[in-house]
Design an enzyme around this catalytic site. Structure first.
Site, PDB file in Angstrom:
ATOM      1  N   ARG A   1      -1.599  -0.979 -14.610  1.00 41.56           N
ATOM      2  CA  ARG A   1      -0.437  -1.829 -14.403  1.00 41.56           C
ATOM      3  C   ARG A   1      -0.816  -3.261 -14.740  1.00 41.56           C
ATOM      4  O   ARG A   1      -1.956  -3.691 -14.507  1.00 41.56           O
ATOM      5  CB  ARG A   1       0.054  -1.755 -12.948  1.00 41.56           C
ATOM      6  CG  ARG A   1       0.808  -0.487 -12.605  1.00 41.56           C
ATOM      7  CD  ARG A   1       2.195  -0.471 -13.255  1.00 41.56           C
ATOM      8  NE  ARG A   1       2.989   0.681 -12.845  1.00 41.56           N
ATOM      9  CZ  ARG A   1       3.016   1.836 -13.480  1.00 41.56           C
ATOM     10  NH1 ARG A   1       2.273   2.004 -14.573  1.00 41.56           N
ATOM     11  NH2 ARG A   1       3.776   2.818 -13.057  1.00 41.56           N
TER      12      ARG A   1
ATOM     13  N   GLU B   1       6.748  -7.764 -18.205  1.00 43.74           N
ATOM     14  CA  GLU B   1       7.070  -6.962 -19.380  1.00 43.74           C
ATOM     15  C   GLU B   1       8.552  -7.135 -19.697  1.00 43.74           C
ATOM     16  O   GLU B   1       9.383  -7.029 -18.798  1.00 43.74           O
ATOM     17  CB  GLU B   1       6.770  -5.476 -19.131  1.00 43.74           C
ATOM     18  CG  GLU B   1       5.283  -5.188 -18.960  1.00 43.74           C
ATOM     19  CD  GLU B   1       4.980  -3.697 -18.794  1.00 43.74           C
ATOM     20  OE1 GLU B   1       5.950  -2.891 -18.765  1.00 43.74           O
ATOM     21  OE2 GLU B   1       3.811  -3.333 -18.679  1.00 43.74           O
TER      22      GLU B   1
ATOM     23  N   HIS C   1       3.452  -0.861 -23.543  1.00 42.50           N
ATOM     24  CA  HIS C   1       3.532   0.086 -22.430  1.00 42.50           C
ATOM     25  C   HIS C   1       4.077   1.434 -22.921  1.00 42.50           C
ATOM     26  O   HIS C   1       4.992   2.018 -22.351  1.00 42.50           O
ATOM     27  CB  HIS C   1       4.424  -0.460 -21.308  1.00 42.50           C
ATOM     28  CG  HIS C   1       4.151   0.180 -19.975  1.00 42.50           C
ATOM     29  ND1 HIS C   1       4.434  -0.427 -18.777  1.00 42.50           N
ATOM     30  CD2 HIS C   1       3.592   1.391 -19.647  1.00 42.50           C
ATOM     31  CE1 HIS C   1       4.106   0.362 -17.767  1.00 42.50           C
ATOM     32  NE2 HIS C   1       3.587   1.470 -18.281  1.00 42.50           N
TER      33      HIS C   1
END
Length: 353
Positions: free
Chosen positions: A246, A275, A294
């Site tokens: 993360r 993000e 991601h």
């Protein structure tokens, strides 16, 4: 015998379109339809989910990082299950779900291999200066290639932070490359460590000794900003940091500074905070950084296996069976185990505190 009430599933709109098609590929939602489970995609992506959007929902298939806390749960008194599409559940308040009698599942086994492969991909890309060499080739700058010699893999030390199922898989696929393996986790134990040749050590020892540090840890209050300025200073100047866990595991400001000063050799990042990255983020311009939005583990087998696991959890709960990968087993209502659910039963009596 009463007519069975259809089990209804709401699917978050962050990764799925109204017709059920997904940015991940085919989710196999026909499994729900064929089982008589009704599903619909929420009308918009909002976090938290607005109260009206959860009315009548028995379950939510959460494909992203929607927050489920007391406020959201209070808006959905009939909710029985939050099924996470993936392994991470840091956006879900497990205690609040348990108090509300809402089950929470994830799909750890399904992400294990794709995520481990993603970690190794970033390690190899950094070791071989792949991104820089790609740019040189496209610009016909072959004369500059001597400035981008790769780093050693054979005999180098790979440190895996958050040594759990993903970390063990990463060790399994990395070992044949001749890497020495270190691991770190909260308990200091793992049943496969000895078999895989992984020495479990403290975080500081791992950071000092490793040539490649891969973060696989779950995000918890204890692991937020696990890697900051102090930890980066412990790493070798020749070492690389890879984050597939993360974004908030790393103090991004400290990482930018370390990369800018060449305090570490480079970084491979599939996750960020926030993000997406801002368009002017310094990381986007750094040549010693490999970036992925991601999604590095999004492969055909990832979608197939994660979907199958998440949908099975929904089907199990719809049929009154205890689902696998239950994160809050204390929320499971014993009165509704598989033996006690009779054909024609509805879920209107599912206990809620």
């Amino acid at each position: 015998m009463s007519q069975r009430t259809p089990f209804r599933v709401a699917i978050t709109a962050d990764a799925v379109r109204p017709d059920g098609t997904s940015i991940h590929g085919d989710l196999g939602l026909e499994r729900l339809t064929n089982a008589g489970v009704q599903w619909h995609v929420l009308p918009s992506y909002e976090n938290p989910i607005p109260r009206p959007h959860l009315q009548g929902a028995d379950a939510v298939l959460s494909l992203g990082h929607i927050n489920f806390g007391e406020e959201t749960l209070a808006a959905a008194p009939g909710l029985k299950l939050v099924a996470r599409f993936g392994a991470g559940y840091d956006s879900i308040d497990l205690d609040a779900c348990t108090r509300a009698g809402v089950l929470v599942t994830n799909t750890p086994a399904a992400v294990r291999k794709p995520l481990a492969a993603a970690g190794l991909t970033l390690v190899l890309a950094l070791a071989h200066r792949l991104l820089a060499k790609d740019r040189l080739t496209r610009a016909s700058r072959w004369e500059d290639r001597e400035r981008h010699r790769g780093s050693s893999i054979d005999g180098a030390t790979l440190g895996i932070v958050g040594f759990g199922s993903v970390g063990a898989e990463l060790a399994r696929i990395a070992a044949p490359l001749g890497l020495k393996l270190l691991g770190n986790n909260r308990s200091g134990r793992h049943p496969e460590a000895d078999e895989l040749g992984v020495k479990l050590v403290g975080l500081e020892e791992l950071l000092v000794a490793s040539d490649y540090v891969v973060l696989c840890a779950a995000l918890t209050p204890e692991t937020e900003n696990l890697i900051g300025q102090r930890e980066l200073e412990l790493m070798k100047p020749s070492a690389f940091l890879v984050n597939i866990g993360r974004g908030r595991l790393v103090d991004t400001d400290a990482l930018r500074a370390a990369l800018r000063r060449e305090r570490i050799a480079g970084a491979g990042l599939d996750v960020f905070e926030p993000e997406p990255l801002a368009a002017d983020d310094e990381l986007l311009q750094m040549e010693n950084v490999v970036l992925s939005p991601h999604s590095l583990c999004w492969t055909a087998d990832f979608t197939r296996d994660v979907s199958a696991s998440a949908l099975q959890a929904i089907l199990d709960v719809a049929a009154g069976r205890r689902p696998r990968n239950l994160l809050n087993p204390e929320a499971w209502p014993a009165a509704h185990d598989a033996e006690s659910v009779q054909q024609g039963d509805t879920f209107s009596s599912w206990p809620r505190p």
